[in-house]
Design a protein around this motif. Structure first.
Motif, short mmCIF file in Angstrom:
data_model
loop_
_atom_site.label_atom_id
_atom_site.label_comp_id
_atom_site.label_asym_id
_atom_site.label_seq_id
_atom_site.Cartn_x
_atom_site.Cartn_y
_atom_site.Cartn_z
N LYS A 123 64.33 58.27 9.38
CA LYS A 123 64.74 56.56 9.60
C LYS A 123 63.50 55.87 9.48
N TYR A 124 63.03 54.43 9.53
CA TYR A 124 62.15 53.90 9.49
C TYR A 124 62.37 52.53 10.06
N LYS A 125 61.36 51.92 10.76
CA LYS A 125 61.61 50.92 11.21
C LYS A 125 59.93 50.22 10.60
N ILE A 126 60.30 48.82 10.39
CA ILE A 126 59.59 47.75 9.84
C ILE A 126 58.64 46.89 10.24
N ILE A 127 57.28 47.36 10.36
CA ILE A 127 56.62 46.66 11.87
C ILE A 127 56.02 45.31 10.86
N GLY A 301 62.29 66.56 4.82
CA GLY A 301 63.20 65.07 5.35
C GLY A 301 63.54 64.21 4.06
N ILE A 302 64.22 63.59 4.35
CA ILE A 302 64.68 62.45 3.01
C ILE A 302 64.69 60.69 3.56
N LEU A 303 63.88 59.98 3.43
CA LEU A 303 63.94 58.85 3.89
C LEU A 303 64.47 57.98 3.00
N LYS A 328 43.92 53.92 10.24
CA LYS A 328 43.33 53.18 11.35
C LYS A 328 44.58 52.69 12.22
N THR A 329 45.98 51.67 11.70
CA THR A 329 47.16 51.47 12.03
C THR A 329 48.14 52.60 12.29
N LYS A 330 47.75 54.34 11.90
CA LYS A 330 49.02 55.05 11.59
C LYS A 330 50.51 54.13 11.12
N THR A 331 50.60 53.63 10.42
CA THR A 331 51.74 53.15 9.68
C THR A 331 51.59 53.32 8.32
N ILE A 332 53.22 53.26 7.52
CA ILE A 332 52.76 53.91 6.20
C ILE A 332 53.16 52.40 5.46
N PHE A 333 52.76 52.27 4.30
CA PHE A 333 53.02 51.02 3.59
C PHE A 333 53.79 51.39 2.19
N VAL A 334 54.80 50.79 2.05
CA VAL A 334 55.69 51.02 0.41
C VAL A 334 56.07 49.53 0.40
N ILE A 346 57.20 52.94 10.34
CA ILE A 346 56.53 53.43 10.65
C ILE A 346 58.48 54.42 11.35
N VAL A 347 58.08 55.81 10.44
CA VAL A 347 58.70 57.18 10.30
C VAL A 347 59.60 57.30 11.68
#
Length: 349
Positions: A123-127, A301-303, A328-334, A346-347
């Motif tokens: 799962k993911y959470k939108i930051i 894994g599958i997102l 730097k932020t340790k986040t993923i941009f999609v 974030i996952v």
């Protein structure tokens, strides 16, 4: 097992299933015994190789090959056992060279090595949510020195853009010639590498100035799709289940892995990002990202990203494409092709 059943439903919607099959040689004297040699195997299995001898020939010896590599020999019809532990996933081409009556004959067969990993449903959470240019036909997305770069496709409108992801302000843009359809990008050793789709041409730029330094031809007859690196080698997808390893100095394509989710081959691997030792890969035309083991090709894994469509104004043709990790932020941009938004996530399991 409830979670795995849900995952199976998602995977069925994601990919086309390629069941294992066999191909016997045309020679009628000898064949691999299909009562013993199975169509599909998993990495922990042993491959027992046995040849039929329906014509009762006096067999002297048999030399066995897997993918044209000699793996051993046997006297007469003795069984040869071969461990599949270190083989790459995908089809394995078997050959037996049978010596008999002062001559020899071949038997051939194809078996499929599939993954023994049950992927986790992630799962993911939108930051944060950021703007995205709806004119951008996104093909590649990557951070370099805390700045976002994007590569787009379509002949006549392909470019590389360096910009502020928070505001959309463009710092610099490099347009490709009209004959090129831009694809994936990656940064390595102060160079920016870019692929093109069907033109079989790549470009290398100075990472600081974006000045073109070199163009190169692909060393395999493939299309260019996604691109990433692990700090040493470059990896690229070609629209199939393959992810290729490439030498960044010579651009020679050295090897590849086949991406499998369980017994299912994942076709149409697109945009790639290397994150914490794993490939994150878009599945073309599907609202999903596969997390892939770079050594084996197994999907771990599958997102399921289908929920993002409720938050954007797009058509069904505006597919998910674009993964960038910001260390730097340790986040993923999609984001996706012609999307009006880009999501920072974030996952979580």
């Amino acid at each position: 097992m409830k979670k795995y059943n849900l995952l199976s439903i998602i995977l069925l919607a994601l990919v086309l299933t390629n069941c294992g099959d066999t191909k016997k040689g045309e020679n009628s004297l000898f064949t691999f015994d299909n009562k013993i040699v199975k169509p599909q195997y998993e990495p922990q299995d042993n491959l027992d190789l046995v040849i039929t001898n329906d014509n009762a020939k006096a067999i002297d010896s048999i030399i066995y090959y897997v993918n044209d590599k000699k793996i051993g020999s046997s006297k007469g019809l003795e069984r040869l056992t071969y461990s599949l532990e270190n083989q790459k996933l995908g089809y394995q081409f078997l050959k037996a060279l049978v010596y008999y009556d002062g001559t020899n004959s071949e038997a051939t067969m194809r078996v499929e090595l599939v993954s023994n990993v049950a992927p986790k449903l992630l799962k993911y959470k939108i930051i944060n949510t950021h703007p995205h240019d709806t004119q951008s036909f996104t093909e590649g997305l990557e951070f370099y020195k805390d700045t976002l770069y994007e590569s787009t496709g379509q002949k006549g409108t392909s470019y590389i853009r360096k910009y502020d992801y928070k505001t959309g302000k463009i710092y610099k843009q490099i347009d490709l010639e009209d004959k090129y359809f831009g694809e994936g990008i990656t940064f390595l050793n102060n160079k920016l590498y870019q692929l093109t789709w069907q033109e079989k041409t790549g470009f290398i730029y100075n990472a600081s100035t974006l000045k073109l330094e070199k163009s190169f031809a692909y060393t395999k007859d493939i299309e260019g799709w996604g691109m990433t690196n692990d700090g040493k080698n470059i990896y690229q997808s070609d629209g199939t289940e393959k992810i290729w390893k490439t030498n960044p100095e010579t651009q020679e394509m050295l090897d590849y892995i086949n991406v499998y989710s369980g017994k299912t081959k994942i076709k149409a691997i697109n945009e790639l990002e290397y994150i914490n030792g794993k490939f994150y890969a878009n599945v073309f035309q599907k609202d999903a990202i596969a997390v892939v083991n770079p050594g084996s090709g197994a999907v771990e894994g599958i997102l399921d990203m289908s929920g993002l469509r409720k938050l954007i104004n797009v058509t069904p043709d505006d597919v998910l494409n674009g993964i960038a990790y910001n260390p730097k932020t340790k986040t993923i941009f999609v984001t996706g092709k012609n999307w009006d938004k880009m999501f920072e996530i974030i996952v979580v399991e």
